[in-house]
Write a protein that holds these residues in place. Structure first.
Motif, short mmCIF file in Angstrom:
data_model
loop_
_atom_site.label_atom_id
_atom_site.label_comp_id
_atom_site.label_asym_id
_atom_site.label_seq_id
_atom_site.Cartn_x
_atom_site.Cartn_y
_atom_site.Cartn_z
N SER A 47 0.85 -1.19 0.00
CA SER A 47 0.00 0.00 0.00
C SER A 47 0.88 1.24 0.00
CB SER A 47 -0.90 0.00 1.24
OG SER A 47 -1.68 1.16 1.30
N VAL A 48 0.73 2.06 -1.04
CA VAL A 48 1.53 3.28 -1.19
C VAL A 48 0.66 4.47 -0.79
CG1 VAL A 48 2.90 4.71 -2.75
CG2 VAL A 48 2.85 2.22 -3.06
N LYS A 49 1.07 5.14 0.26
CA LYS A 49 0.29 6.29 0.73
C LYS A 49 0.41 7.45 -0.23
CE LYS A 49 -0.34 9.24 4.79
NZ LYS A 49 0.15 9.55 6.17
N SER A 50 1.61 7.69 -0.77
CA SER A 50 1.80 8.79 -1.71
C SER A 50 3.12 8.63 -2.45
CB SER A 50 1.79 10.15 -0.98
OG SER A 50 2.90 10.26 -0.12
N ILE A 51 3.19 9.29 -3.60
CA ILE A 51 4.45 9.51 -4.30
C ILE A 51 4.77 10.99 -4.13
CG2 ILE A 51 5.67 9.41 -6.51
CD1 ILE A 51 3.49 7.49 -7.51
N TYR A 52 5.96 11.30 -3.66
CA TYR A 52 6.33 12.70 -3.45
C TYR A 52 7.63 13.00 -4.18
CZ TYR A 52 9.13 10.37 0.16
OH TYR A 52 9.98 9.51 0.82
N ILE A 53 7.71 14.20 -4.72
CA ILE A 53 8.91 14.68 -5.40
C ILE A 53 9.35 15.96 -4.71
CG2 ILE A 53 9.92 15.48 -7.57
CD1 ILE A 53 7.82 13.89 -9.07
N ASN A 54 10.56 15.96 -4.19
CA ASN A 54 11.13 17.14 -3.54
C ASN A 54 12.23 17.74 -4.41
OD1 ASN A 54 9.54 17.03 -1.21
ND2 ASN A 54 10.93 15.61 -0.21
N VAL A 55 12.28 19.06 -4.47
CA VAL A 55 13.37 19.77 -5.13
C VAL A 55 14.40 20.14 -4.06
CG1 VAL A 55 14.03 21.73 -6.58
CG2 VAL A 55 11.75 20.71 -6.83
N TYR A 56 15.63 19.68 -4.24
CA TYR A 56 16.67 19.89 -3.24
C TYR A 56 17.83 20.71 -3.79
CZ TYR A 56 15.16 16.60 0.42
OH TYR A 56 14.48 15.97 1.44
N THR A 57 18.49 21.40 -2.88
CA THR A 57 19.79 22.01 -3.15
C THR A 57 20.57 21.98 -1.85
OG1 THR A 57 20.94 23.88 -4.18
CG2 THR A 57 19.17 24.40 -2.65
N THR A 58 21.78 22.53 -1.87
CA THR A 58 22.58 22.62 -0.65
C THR A 58 22.99 24.07 -0.42
OG1 THR A 58 24.64 22.16 -1.83
CG2 THR A 58 23.48 20.27 -0.87
N TYR A 59 23.27 24.40 0.83
CA TYR A 59 23.80 25.72 1.16
C TYR A 59 24.74 25.57 2.36
CZ TYR A 59 20.57 26.00 5.17
OH TYR A 59 19.92 25.77 6.35
N GLU A 60 25.57 26.59 2.54
CA GLU A 60 26.51 26.58 3.65
C GLU A 60 26.02 27.51 4.75
OE1 GLU A 60 30.45 27.57 2.35
OE2 GLU A 60 30.88 25.52 1.72
N ARG A 61 26.14 27.04 5.98
CA ARG A 61 25.84 27.89 7.12
C ARG A 61 27.03 27.86 8.08
NH1 ARG A 61 24.47 25.36 11.85
NH2 ARG A 61 24.11 23.11 11.73
N GLU A 62 27.16 28.91 8.84
CA GLU A 62 28.29 29.02 9.75
C GLU A 62 27.80 29.00 11.18
OE1 GLU A 62 32.06 32.04 10.54
OE2 GLU A 62 31.11 31.96 8.57
N ALA A 63 28.47 28.19 12.01
CA ALA A 63 28.14 28.12 13.43
C ALA A 63 29.41 27.81 14.20
CB ALA A 63 27.08 27.04 13.69
N ASN A 64 29.64 28.56 15.26
CA ASN A 64 30.83 28.35 16.09
C ASN A 64 32.11 28.38 15.27
OD1 ASN A 64 29.14 27.96 18.40
ND2 ASN A 64 28.83 25.83 17.77
N ASP A 65 32.17 29.35 14.36
CA ASP A 65 33.35 29.55 13.51
C ASP A 65 33.65 28.36 12.59
OD1 ASP A 65 33.84 32.09 14.58
OD2 ASP A 65 34.94 31.24 16.27
N LYS A 66 32.67 27.52 12.36
CA LYS A 66 32.81 26.41 11.42
C LYS A 66 31.72 26.49 10.36
CE LYS A 66 34.94 23.12 14.66
NZ LYS A 66 34.82 21.77 15.28
N LYS A 67 32.03 25.99 9.16
CA LYS A 67 31.05 25.98 8.07
C LYS A 67 30.48 24.57 7.88
CE LYS A 67 32.21 30.02 5.33
NZ LYS A 67 32.42 30.55 3.96
N TYR A 68 29.17 24.51 7.70
CA TYR A 68 28.49 23.24 7.51
C TYR A 68 27.67 23.30 6.21
CZ TYR A 68 29.51 22.77 12.50
OH TYR A 68 30.15 22.72 13.72
N THR A 69 27.65 22.19 5.48
CA THR A 69 26.84 22.10 4.27
C THR A 69 25.53 21.40 4.59
OG1 THR A 69 28.80 22.03 2.85
CG2 THR A 69 26.74 21.24 1.90
N GLU A 70 24.43 22.07 4.30
CA GLU A 70 23.10 21.54 4.59
C GLU A 70 22.35 21.27 3.29
OE1 GLU A 70 21.95 20.95 7.58
OE2 GLU A 70 23.19 22.16 8.95
N SER A 71 21.64 20.14 3.24
CA SER A 71 20.70 19.89 2.15
C SER A 71 19.35 20.44 2.56
CB SER A 71 20.59 18.39 1.86
OG SER A 71 21.79 17.87 1.37
N VAL A 72 18.67 21.09 1.62
CA VAL A 72 17.39 21.71 1.95
C VAL A 72 16.40 21.46 0.82
CG1 VAL A 72 18.16 23.93 0.99
CG2 VAL A 72 16.23 23.89 2.58
#
Length: 256
Positions: A47-72
């Protein structure tokens, strides 16, 4: 055997499969994207509740003087209503939706992709990933062309966490970083950055950050305190694009 297959499917073995096929792979933000999603049944009915398609990209954020790459995920589209996929059955679902206006251009380190998934109860959700190319739209194309005509060379393009004032609209912004290799701004700026914030199909806010070159002890002190950076905000409609070069020259010259 059916019960055993259901147990296997619950951990992803013999599960249904999903494959999204696009009518094209190159778009601009706001474009209609269309295609079909093919579902192939596994070793048991599910049983499939739904088919979903998400559009993704990545961006960089800075925290505690470090950079992190996030998928969004910048957009989510549900393709269908719940359904049953039988053993070895094949189903095809057409879909179409408009890419959001803030879909970044795939330049520099920026990547954009579609992630298709099946929401199946008590099972590992199968998925499919499709990379797409995003070309500059009319606003970005005009901005890049005007910058080039003013002697600015594009040095870097990336997505960064949005300034606090814009986080209610978007988690990230795309920055186009230039250096003044020639033209009227040569030797006057360390760098110039463009950021486009969309207000609708026919209007954009262009944020320009100019970083002045250090000249003497006073300027060195200003740079240490980040006082050498200035910000310009322009609201543009499509009717402004033909004169964008002259607008940029006028506004940026004020900070030389």
């Amino acid at each position: 055997m059916s019960f055993f297959n259901k147990v296997l499917a619950s951990i992803g073995v013999g599960n249904a499969k999903v494959d999204t096929k696009l009518s094209d792979s190159t778009f601009m933000s706001g474009d209609l994207i269309s295609g079909v999603t093919e579902i192939e049944g596994g070793n048991t009915s599910q049983s499939v509740k739904s088919i979903y398609i998400n559009v993704y990209t990545t961006y960089e954020r800075e925290a505690n003087d470090k950079k992190y790459t996030e998928s969004v995920s910048i957009y989510s589209h549900m393709v269908n209503e719940p359904f049953i996929i039988e053993k070895d059955e094949k189903k095809i679902f057409p879909f179409s939706f408009n890419l959001p206006l803030n879909t970044p251009v795939t330049m520099g380190k920026t990547r954009v992709w579609l992630q298709t998934g099946l929401d199946i109860k008590n099972s590992v959700d199968p998925g499919d990933k499709d990379m797409i190319e995003i070309r500059p739209n009319a606003f970005i194309h005009a901005g890049l062309t005007a910058a080039q005509n003013l002697g600015l060379k594009l040095r870097n393009v990336d997505c960064e966490e949005a300034p606090r004032a814009y986080r209610g609209l978007t988690k990230f912004v795309q920055e186009f970083e230039f250096v003044a290799n020639g033209g009227p701004f040569r030797g006057k700026f360390d760098e110039i950055e463009f950021t486009f914030i969309y207000k609708g199909l026919d209007q954009v806010e262009l944020l320009i950050q100019v970083d002045r070159k250090v000249r003497g002890l006073g300027s060195l002190f200003s740079e240490a305190l980040n006082m050498d950076e200035s910000f310009i905000r322009l609201t543009l409609s499509k009717t402004d694009l033909a004169s964008l070069e002259s607008k940029l020259l006028k506004e940026i010259t004020r900070y030389t």
